[in-house]
Scaffold this motif. Sequence first.
Motif, PDB file in Angstrom:
ATOM      1  N   MET A 206      -5.859   8.331  -6.918  1.00  0.00           N
ATOM      2  CA  MET A 206      -5.503   8.089  -5.658  1.00  0.00           C
ATOM      3  C   MET A 206      -5.024   6.856  -5.136  1.00  0.00           C
ATOM      4  SD  MET A 206      -8.392  10.782  -4.079  1.00  0.00           S
ATOM      5  CE  MET A 206      -7.739  10.615  -2.262  1.00  0.00           C
ATOM      6  N   LYS A 207      -5.538   5.893  -5.820  1.00  0.00           N
ATOM      7  CA  LYS A 207      -5.435   4.423  -5.558  1.00  0.00           C
ATOM      8  C   LYS A 207      -4.041   4.321  -6.175  1.00  0.00           C
ATOM      9  CE  LYS A 207     -10.089   2.909  -5.307  1.00  0.00           C
ATOM     10  NZ  LYS A 207     -10.772   4.347  -5.101  1.00  0.00           N
ATOM     11  N   MET A 208      -3.603   4.609  -7.414  1.00  0.00           N
ATOM     12  CA  MET A 208      -2.159   4.568  -7.765  1.00  0.00           C
ATOM     13  C   MET A 208      -1.004   4.955  -6.818  1.00  0.00           C
ATOM     14  SD  MET A 208      -3.029   5.790 -11.621  1.00  0.00           S
ATOM     15  CE  MET A 208      -1.412   5.649 -12.183  1.00  0.00           C
ATOM     16  N   PHE A 209      -1.197   6.161  -6.167  1.00  0.00           N
ATOM     17  CA  PHE A 209      -0.387   6.426  -5.182  1.00  0.00           C
ATOM     18  C   PHE A 209      -0.245   5.637  -3.954  1.00  0.00           C
ATOM     19  CE2 PHE A 209      -0.953  11.109  -7.161  1.00  0.00           C
ATOM     20  CZ  PHE A 209       0.395  11.134  -7.440  1.00  0.00           C
ATOM     21  N   ARG A 210      -1.505   5.262  -3.359  1.00  0.00           N
ATOM     22  CA  ARG A 210      -1.502   4.213  -2.381  1.00  0.00           C
ATOM     23  C   ARG A 210      -0.901   2.844  -2.864  1.00  0.00           C
ATOM     24  NH1 ARG A 210      -0.564   1.360   0.491  1.00  0.00           N
ATOM     25  NH2 ARG A 210      -1.582   0.304   2.511  1.00  0.00           N
ATOM     26  N   THR A 211      -1.021   2.516  -4.037  1.00  0.00           N
ATOM     27  CA  THR A 211      -0.509   1.180  -4.520  1.00  0.00           C
ATOM     28  C   THR A 211       0.898   1.381  -4.445  1.00  0.00           C
ATOM     29  OG1 THR A 211      -2.340   0.273  -5.897  1.00  0.00           O
ATOM     30  CG2 THR A 211      -0.168  -0.193  -6.593  1.00  0.00           C
ATOM     31  N   HIS A 212       1.609   2.470  -4.843  1.00  0.00           N
ATOM     32  CA  HIS A 212       2.746   2.686  -4.936  1.00  0.00           C
ATOM     33  C   HIS A 212       3.474   2.609  -3.423  1.00  0.00           C
ATOM     34  CE1 HIS A 212       6.889   3.592  -6.496  1.00  0.00           C
ATOM     35  NE2 HIS A 212       7.166   4.240  -5.412  1.00  0.00           N
ATOM     36  N   ARG A 213       2.749   3.144  -2.478  1.00  0.00           N
ATOM     37  CA  ARG A 213       3.382   3.253  -1.263  1.00  0.00           C
ATOM     38  C   ARG A 213       3.465   1.810  -0.711  1.00  0.00           C
ATOM     39  NH1 ARG A 213      -0.099   6.324   1.019  1.00  0.00           N
ATOM     40  NH2 ARG A 213      -1.348   4.969   2.598  1.00  0.00           N
ATOM     41  N   GLY A 214       2.379   1.055  -0.956  1.00  0.00           N
ATOM     42  CA  GLY A 214       2.513  -0.557  -0.744  1.00  0.00           C
ATOM     43  C   GLY A 214       3.584  -1.245  -1.299  1.00  0.00           C
ATOM     44  N   LEU A 215       3.623  -1.167  -2.504  1.00  0.00           N
ATOM     45  CA  LEU A 215       4.847  -1.759  -3.059  1.00  0.00           C
ATOM     46  C   LEU A 215       5.952  -1.298  -2.650  1.00  0.00           C
ATOM     47  CD1 LEU A 215       3.550  -1.256  -6.593  1.00  0.00           C
ATOM     48  CD2 LEU A 215       3.939  -3.556  -5.848  1.00  0.00           C
ATOM     49  N   SER A 216       6.312   0.102  -2.444  1.00  0.00           N
ATOM     50  CA  SER A 216       7.736   0.298  -1.803  1.00  0.00           C
ATOM     51  C   SER A 216       7.777  -0.160  -0.311  1.00  0.00           C
ATOM     52  CB  SER A 216       7.604   1.953  -1.996  1.00  0.00           C
ATOM     53  OG  SER A 216       9.178   2.492  -1.350  1.00  0.00           O
ATOM     54  N   ASP A 217       6.818   0.172   0.521  1.00  0.00           N
ATOM     55  CA  ASP A 217       7.094   0.042   2.002  1.00  0.00           C
ATOM     56  C   ASP A 217       6.614  -1.417   2.558  1.00  0.00           C
ATOM     57  OD1 ASP A 217       7.739   2.620   1.958  1.00  0.00           O
ATOM     58  OD2 ASP A 217       5.668   3.284   2.547  1.00  0.00           O
ATOM     59  N   GLU A 218       5.711  -2.325   1.859  1.00  0.00           N
ATOM     60  CA  GLU A 218       5.051  -3.368   2.212  1.00  0.00           C
ATOM     61  C   GLU A 218       5.691  -4.484   1.635  1.00  0.00           C
ATOM     62  OE1 GLU A 218       0.825  -2.551   2.161  1.00  0.00           O
ATOM     63  OE2 GLU A 218       1.079  -0.777   3.509  1.00  0.00           O
ATOM     64  N   TYR A 219       5.494  -4.397   0.008  1.00  0.00           N
ATOM     65  CA  TYR A 219       6.140  -5.388  -0.503  1.00  0.00           C
ATOM     66  C   TYR A 219       7.441  -5.520  -1.082  1.00  0.00           C
ATOM     67  CZ  TYR A 219       4.694  -9.457  -3.794  1.00  0.00           C
ATOM     68  OH  TYR A 219       4.256 -10.862  -4.364  1.00  0.00           O
TER      69      TYR A 219
END
Length: 295
Positions: A206-219
């Motif tokens: 679940m954290k991996m999915f959240r990390t990807h969302r951050g890498l895509s939308d925030e970073y």
Amino acid sequence: TNYILGVVDQFRKRGHTTGGFNLVIDGDIPFGAGLSSSAAVECATAFALNELFGFNVPREELIRVAQKAEHEYAKVMCGIMDQFASMFGKKDHVVRLDCRSMDYEYVPLRLEGYKLLLLNTNVKHSLASSEYNERRQQCEAGVDLVRQRYPEVRSLRDVTVAQLEECVREADELVYRRCKYVVEENERLLEGCRDLQQGDLTALGMKMFRTHRGLSDEYEVSCRELDFLVNAVRENDAVLGARMMGGGFGGCTINIVREDAIDSLVSALAPKYKEATGLELTPIIAGIEDGTGLL
């Protein structure tokens, strides 16, 4: 050749002169796929020359040799993580590394019934080097803003989200988003290590999915091909987690997939990926092995 020449140059700057040598490099790490192939070449070269010429440079210094080679010859101001993982990797373990103190801990990765599946977008991450340097500058700018009110702060690992809200958000919204992702990701990493210690792969996924969302939308270091692959497996019960890896803008996603579902997942996903992007999808089943050494 810049990586190899950079390593030789770093040895010479440290007072170690190489003689002539013949060097053959072979491997199965795809270049430009976000799998740290440059760090692998640097560390292998540094280790080999150290052994060949009897420099007796410890491993801890060899990773600095490799890192500086990338800084000065490849012009990528990378951190130490890729080189450390390449040199200090341990079979069936992940490494929790403190990049400030260089303290590290091996955490077992127990994948009973699951495999690490890499899905190569076959998009070369040509923007990754320049964008990495830009993201680093943005994070440093955020630290400078926080330090104006909190002079004890040295890097983002000293910063809280509340401090970013107070010191950065109004001054620079983009820098705020970059820094917020990093601060939250640091905490996710520590929580992810606790998940592994407790054998909770579901929570890690679940954290991996959240990390990807951050890498895509925030970073903002993902790309539409990477996002397509992560989104395509998000609702698949056989996939515990997925995220991009490496510097972004192409390369691979890493997925924790139930072993008996890998073939069917790839068979179903590959034609959809080609239809959406015009590119072939290359699956790679990966394992965690020991780091640089003599065969």
